[in-house]
Design a protein around this motif. Sequence first.
Motif, PDB file in Angstrom:
ATOM      1  N   GLY A  34       0.820  -1.211   0.000  1.00 38.24           N
ATOM      2  CA  GLY A  34       0.000   0.000   0.000  1.00 38.24           C
ATOM      3  C   GLY A  34       0.850   1.255   0.000  1.00 38.24           C
ATOM      4  O   GLY A  34       2.058   1.217  -0.264  1.00 38.24           O
ATOM      5  N   LYS A  35       0.196   2.364   0.282  1.00 46.42           N
ATOM      6  CA  LYS A  35       0.920   3.643   0.288  1.00 46.42           C
ATOM      7  C   LYS A  35       1.453   3.975   1.667  1.00 46.42           C
ATOM      8  O   LYS A  35       2.358   4.784   1.814  1.00 46.42           O
ATOM      9  N   GLN A  36       0.857   3.382   2.697  1.00 45.47           N
ATOM     10  CA  GLN A  36       1.215   3.745   4.065  1.00 45.47           C
ATOM     11  C   GLN A  36       2.248   2.784   4.644  1.00 45.47           C
ATOM     12  O   GLN A  36       2.162   1.568   4.463  1.00 45.47           O
ATOM     13  N   VAL A  37       3.228   3.359   5.347  1.00 40.02           N
ATOM     14  CA  VAL A  37       4.248   2.566   6.041  1.00 40.02           C
ATOM     15  C   VAL A  37       4.408   3.144   7.447  1.00 40.02           C
ATOM     16  O   VAL A  37       4.449   4.363   7.618  1.00 40.02           O
ATOM     17  N   ALA A  38       4.491   2.267   8.435  1.00 36.53           N
ATOM     18  CA  ALA A  38       4.750   2.704   9.809  1.00 36.53           C
ATOM     19  C   ALA A  38       6.028   2.025  10.281  1.00 36.53           C
ATOM     20  O   ALA A  38       6.065   0.799  10.416  1.00 36.53           O
ATOM     21  N   ILE A  39       7.080   2.823  10.510  1.00 33.70           N
ATOM     22  CA  ILE A  39       8.322   2.277  11.051  1.00 33.70           C
ATOM     23  C   ILE A  39       8.214   2.278  12.570  1.00 33.70           C
ATOM     24  O   ILE A  39       7.932   3.304  13.180  1.00 33.70           O
ATOM     25  N   VAL A  40       8.408   1.105  13.161  1.00 38.02           N
ATOM     26  CA  VAL A  40       8.425   1.002  14.614  1.00 38.02           C
ATOM     27  C   VAL A  40       9.864   0.766  15.040  1.00 38.02           C
ATOM     28  O   VAL A  40      10.513  -0.166  14.557  1.00 38.02           O
ATOM     29  N   THR A  41      10.382   1.620  15.913  1.00 40.43           N
ATOM     30  CA  THR A  41      11.761   1.484  16.355  1.00 40.43           C
ATOM     31  C   THR A  41      11.846   1.905  17.822  1.00 40.43           C
ATOM     32  O   THR A  41      10.815   2.036  18.468  1.00 40.43           O
ATOM     33  N   ASN A  42      13.053   2.057  18.348  1.00 44.02           N
ATOM     34  CA  ASN A  42      13.140   2.532  19.723  1.00 44.02           C
ATOM     35  C   ASN A  42      14.088   3.717  19.824  1.00 44.02           C
ATOM     36  O   ASN A  42      14.759   4.084  18.859  1.00 44.02           O
ATOM     37  N   GLU A  43      14.148   4.310  21.006  1.00 46.20           N
ATOM     38  CA  GLU A  43      14.868   5.578  21.172  1.00 46.20           C
ATOM     39  C   GLU A  43      16.381   5.417  21.016  1.00 46.20           C
ATOM     40  O   GLU A  43      17.077   6.394  20.782  1.00 46.20           O
ATOM     41  N   THR A  44      16.890   4.173  21.125  1.00 47.14           N
ATOM     42  CA  THR A  44      18.324   3.942  20.921  1.00 47.14           C
ATOM     43  C   THR A  44      18.649   3.803  19.430  1.00 47.14           C
ATOM     44  O   THR A  44      19.640   4.342  18.933  1.00 47.14           O
ATOM     45  N   VAL A  45      17.816   3.083  18.733  1.00 46.92           N
ATOM     46  CA  VAL A  45      18.072   2.782  17.317  1.00 46.92           C
ATOM     47  C   VAL A  45      17.686   3.954  16.408  1.00 46.92           C
ATOM     48  O   VAL A  45      18.350   4.216  15.401  1.00 46.92           O
ATOM     49  N   ALA A  46      16.637   4.680  16.785  1.00 50.41           N
ATOM     50  CA  ALA A  46      16.132   5.756  15.918  1.00 50.41           C
ATOM     51  C   ALA A  46      17.221   6.747  15.509  1.00 50.41           C
ATOM     52  O   ALA A  46      17.367   7.042  14.313  1.00 50.41           O
ATOM     53  N   ILE A  82       1.981   1.793  19.530  1.00 54.53           N
ATOM     54  CA  ILE A  82       1.961   1.489  18.092  1.00 54.53           C
ATOM     55  C   ILE A  82       0.541   1.648  17.544  1.00 54.53           C
ATOM     56  O   ILE A  82       0.312   2.292  16.523  1.00 54.53           O
ATOM     57  N   PHE A  83      -0.434   1.041  18.249  1.00 55.29           N
ATOM     58  CA  PHE A  83      -1.831   1.160  17.785  1.00 55.29           C
ATOM     59  C   PHE A  83      -2.265   2.624  17.766  1.00 55.29           C
ATOM     60  O   PHE A  83      -2.932   3.072  16.837  1.00 55.29           O
ATOM     61  N   ASP A  84      -1.876   3.374  18.809  1.00 48.75           N
ATOM     62  CA  ASP A  84      -2.234   4.794  18.853  1.00 48.75           C
ATOM     63  C   ASP A  84      -1.686   5.526  17.626  1.00 48.75           C
ATOM     64  O   ASP A  84      -2.404   6.293  16.977  1.00 48.75           O
ATOM     65  N   GLY A  85      -0.413   5.274  17.314  1.00 46.89           N
ATOM     66  CA  GLY A  85       0.212   5.939  16.171  1.00 46.89           C
ATOM     67  C   GLY A  85      -0.474   5.592  14.865  1.00 46.89           C
ATOM     68  O   GLY A  85      -0.742   6.465  14.025  1.00 46.89           O
ATOM     69  N   LEU A  86      -0.799   4.307  14.689  1.00 45.50           N
ATOM     70  CA  LEU A  86      -1.458   3.855  13.464  1.00 45.50           C
ATOM     71  C   LEU A  86      -2.841   4.477  13.325  1.00 45.50           C
ATOM     72  O   LEU A  86      -3.225   4.938  12.238  1.00 45.50           O
TER      73      LEU A  86
ATOM     74  N   ILE B 143     -10.691  -6.815  20.280  1.00 46.26           N
ATOM     75  CA  ILE B 143     -11.145  -5.836  21.265  1.00 46.26           C
ATOM     76  C   ILE B 143     -11.225  -4.464  20.601  1.00 46.26           C
ATOM     77  O   ILE B 143     -10.730  -4.259  19.492  1.00 46.26           O
ATOM     78  N   ASN B 144     -11.860  -3.531  21.302  1.00 47.47           N
ATOM     79  CA  ASN B 144     -11.973  -2.175  20.800  1.00 47.47           C
ATOM     80  C   ASN B 144     -10.766  -1.337  21.236  1.00 47.47           C
ATOM     81  O   ASN B 144     -10.060  -1.675  22.180  1.00 47.47           O
ATOM     82  N   HIS B 145     -10.553  -0.248  20.519  1.00 51.29           N
ATOM     83  CA  HIS B 145      -9.549   0.752  20.867  1.00 51.29           C
ATOM     84  C   HIS B 145     -10.318   2.066  21.054  1.00 51.29           C
ATOM     85  O   HIS B 145     -11.342   2.256  20.404  1.00 51.29           O
ATOM     86  N   PRO B 146      -9.835   2.948  21.918  1.00 51.41           N
ATOM     87  CA  PRO B 146     -10.567   4.216  22.075  1.00 51.41           C
ATOM     88  C   PRO B 146     -10.827   4.919  20.742  1.00 51.41           C
ATOM     89  O   PRO B 146     -11.810   5.642  20.608  1.00 51.41           O
ATOM     90  N   LEU B 147      -9.991   4.680  19.729  1.00 50.55           N
ATOM     91  CA  LEU B 147     -10.183   5.342  18.441  1.00 50.55           C
ATOM     92  C   LEU B 147     -10.957   4.501  17.427  1.00 50.55           C
ATOM     93  O   LEU B 147     -11.095   4.907  16.275  1.00 50.55           O
ATOM     94  N   GLY B 148     -11.461   3.316  17.825  1.00 47.48           N
ATOM     95  CA  GLY B 148     -12.249   2.557  16.852  1.00 47.48           C
ATOM     96  C   GLY B 148     -12.597   1.160  17.338  1.00 47.48           C
ATOM     97  O   GLY B 148     -11.871   0.562  18.123  1.00 47.48           O
ATOM     98  N   LYS B 149     -13.711   0.660  16.828  1.00 52.46           N
ATOM     99  CA  LYS B 149     -14.185  -0.678  17.210  1.00 52.46           C
ATOM    100  C   LYS B 149     -13.347  -1.767  16.547  1.00 52.46           C
ATOM    101  O   LYS B 149     -12.995  -1.661  15.384  1.00 52.46           O
ATOM    102  N   ASN B 150     -13.080  -2.832  17.272  1.00 53.75           N
ATOM    103  CA  ASN B 150     -12.441  -4.030  16.715  1.00 53.75           C
ATOM    104  C   ASN B 150     -11.134  -3.723  15.985  1.00 53.75           C
ATOM    105  O   ASN B 150     -10.790  -4.391  15.013  1.00 53.75           O
ATOM    106  N   MET B 151     -10.426  -2.721  16.454  1.00 47.17           N
ATOM    107  CA  MET B 151      -9.200  -2.324  15.754  1.00 47.17           C
ATOM    108  C   MET B 151      -8.030  -3.250  16.094  1.00 47.17           C
ATOM    109  O   MET B 151      -7.027  -3.267  15.397  1.00 47.17           O
ATOM    110  N   VAL B 152      -8.153  -4.000  17.184  1.00 46.84           N
ATOM    111  CA  VAL B 152      -7.087  -4.912  17.586  1.00 46.84           C
ATOM    112  C   VAL B 152      -7.684  -6.310  17.722  1.00 46.84           C
ATOM    113  O   VAL B 152      -8.640  -6.499  18.477  1.00 46.84           O
ATOM    114  N   GLY B 153      -7.153  -7.270  16.963  1.00 54.06           N
ATOM    115  CA  GLY B 153      -7.742  -8.603  17.033  1.00 54.06           C
ATOM    116  C   GLY B 153      -7.002  -9.592  16.160  1.00 54.06           C
ATOM    117  O   GLY B 153      -5.887  -9.342  15.714  1.00 54.06           O
TER     118      GLY B 153
END
Lengths: 368, 368
Positions: A34-46, A82-86, B143-153
Motif C-alpha cells: 500500500g501507500k502507508q508505512v509505519a516504522i516502529v523502532t526505539n529511542e536507541t536505534v532511531a 503502536i496502535f495509537d500511532g497507526l 477488542i476495541n480501541h478508544p479510536l475505533g471498534k475491533n481495531m485490535v484482534g
Amino acid sequence: MQTLKVELAERSYPIYIGEGLLANPQCFLPHVAGKQVAIVTNETVAPLYLAQLEQALAGRAVISVVLPDGEAHKNWETLQLIFDGLLKARHDRRTTIVALGGGVVGDMAGFAAACYQRGVDFIQVPTTLLSQVDSSVGGKTGINHPLGKNMVGAFYQPKAVVIDTASLRTLPARELSAGMAEVIKYGLICDEPFLGWLEASIEPLMGLDPQALTEAIARSCQAKADVVNADERETGVRATLNLGHTFGHAIETHMGYGVWLHGEAVGAGTAMALEMSMRLGWIDQAARDRGLRLLLRAGLPVVPPAAMGADDFLRHMAVDKKVLDGRMRLVLLRRLGEAVVTDDYPQETLRATLTADYAAIAAQLRGK
Amino acid sequence: MQTLKVELAERSYPIYIGEGLLANPQCFLPHVAGKQVAIVTNETVAPLYLAQLEQALAGRAVISVVLPDGEAHKNWETLQLIFDGLLKARHDRRTTIVALGGGVVGDMAGFAAACYQRGVDFIQVPTTLLSQVDSSVGGKTGINHPLGKNMVGAFYQPKAVVIDTASLRTLPARELSAGMAEVIKYGLICDEPFLGWLEASIEPLMGLDPQALTEAIARSCQAKADVVNADERETGVRATLNLGHTFGHAIETHMGYGVWLHGEAVGAGTAMALEMSMRLGWIDQAARDRGLRLLLRAGLPVVPPAAMGADDFLRHMAVDKKVLDGRMRLVLLRRLGEAVVTDDYPQETLRATLTADYAAIAAQLRGK
C-alpha cells in the motif's frame, strides 16, 4: 548480498543479508503493497538508523513510532503506542509495519502487525545479532506478562527480513556475545559441521568481519528456517530451538527482565543442557567441554547466577510453555549436532544438573 | 440437533444447534484435547448458565473467569483478566478456552485464545441470537480501541461452536431484535428464498419457537459459513457480510459504545444501504420497502439517530476497516439476495443517503 527463502507456502518470504542493505530501496519497496508505512523502532536505534530507512522508503506515506528501549517495556502499554500511532495517522488494513531494532522491537511490532485490524503486512529489519539469527525467522511475536515472558503473542510471518550487517558496528560487545549464544545453538542442535566452522571462525566473528558475519547469519537463519519449515507451529522438532531456553527463561524471570541479557541467559542455560546431557550419558565430557569452551570464547556466561537454587529453577520452569499437562519437557543433546525434546529423565538428574558446580567447571576450562 | 460443518481444511469445525445442548458433554468433550479448561463468561450469564456448563465439563480441571458485562468492557484491561486467570492457574498450551456468552465474551475469549502462549484451543458457546448467527462463524476475534471498534484482534477459528436455543429464553427482547438484524442480513445479501421464509416465519421467531429458531440459526450460520469458506481473510466476497455495518459502526461510534446495540445500529445501517441501493437504481422502491418492513417487524430501528448529520457519518466511516488507501468501499444491494462491495458511486448519492428522511419513510411503511 545473500538471499534465503523461508518456504511457508503462501506465506513464504525472503531474508536479505549483507552490508548496507538498510539504505537499499529494492530490499523494501517490492514488499510494500500500500501507500502507508509505519516504522516502529526505539529511542536507541532511531538516532542511528531511522533517517536511513526513511530515505529508502521515500515516496510512501511514512510515519514512525519510537518506543522506549528495553525488555522491561515489552508490554501492553508500549504496544498500545503502536496502535495509537497507526490509528491517529488513520492507517488502514493495507499499511505495512516495518520493525527497525532488536528482538523486543521485532516482537512488539510483529504482534502489532498480527493484531492491527486483525493483521497487516510486516517487514523485519533486525539490528542486533540476536534478532538477526533468532527472532527474524519463525514468526514468533508477542509481549511479556507480569507472570511470564512471551505469554501473550501470535505466530505471524513477515513479508521480508532485511539484515544489514553494518548495523552490528553500533552494537555493544555484550549484546554481540548474547547473539552468538543463538548462533552456537544452531551448531549444537542440528549442524555439527557449522559448530566446527564456528570454532575456526570465532575470532573474526567477534571482530565483526563482514564476510564471517554474513556467513554465520546466513547459516543460522537457514538452520532455523529448515526447522521452522518442518514444524511451523512448534508441536515437535521446532521445540529443539529452545535449547538452553527453559533454564535460561528461569534465570531471566528470577533475576528480573533485563538484568541478564536473553542471550546471556541462553548461554548459561545451554551450559546446563550440556551438563545434563552428559549426566544422562548421552554426550561425553569432551563434547560437553567443546560446547562450553565455544560459549566462553564467545564471551558468554556458562555459570548460572549464584543466587539461584534448584527450587528457584524448578518454580520458574514450571510456568514455561514447554510444560504440557504438568510434565516438564527439556531440550537436551543426544550428541553434538542433534537435539531431542524429552520429559523422560530421572528427576534426580535434573536436580543434580541444577546444583552442579559450574563455576569450578568454567575455571577448569579457562585454566586449560 | 442440527450439525453444520465449517470447512476450512485443517481448521474445519462443527456447529451444533439445538435445545439443551449446554448440558450435553458430548458437544464439548470430543473437542477438549488437554486436562485444563477455562470458561470465560460475564457477570450476567454466569448465574444463568455457568453451573450447567461446568457440569458438562465434569472431570476436567475447570476454572472460570467472569468478566464485567458490556461492550464498554471490550478492551485490553478486561482481556487482561483472562490472561491473569490462566497464568495464575498455570494453564499451559494445551488448555481449552470456552467462551460462554454473547459476542463481546466470544470476541474477547477468542482473542485471548489466539494470543495466550501464541494460541490455544477455543470452543464457542454463544448465548445471544446475534453471537449465534454472526460472531460464532468466521473466526473474527478482538477488542476495541478508544479510536475505533475491533481495531485490535485476530482471525482465529474455534474447535467447535455449541448453540443452545434454550439460552435465548433469558435474552432481553431488544437483543433478540438485534440478533434478527443479522439473520435478515443473510437473506438480503445472498439468499432471497431465506428472505421469503423469514417474512413467513417472523412471528414464530420473535415468539421463540424452538424449531423456527433452529432453522433460522442453521440457515444463517450456513450462509455465513459459505461466504467465509469462499474467502477466509476477507479480501473479497466476505466483505458483503458487512451490509449495514459501515453505517452502523458510525452510529455506534458517534453515540458511544453500548447506547445503541450493535444489531440495532446494523438495522438502521441496513435501512441506509437499502436506501442507497435504491437511489443508485439497483433495487426498486418495492424491494427497499420489503427489506425495511421486515426490519420493522423484527422490532428494529430503521431510522438513524436524529443527532447525526452527514458529516458525522463521513467522519466516523473514514476510520472503518473498509477504507482502503482512502477510498470508501460500501456494501450495497445489486438486488434482494445479492450484495456487492463497491467504491464506484457518486459522492452526492452517498450524501443524499445520509440525509434522507428515514423517519418519514418508516412512518409511511407503518401506516400501510
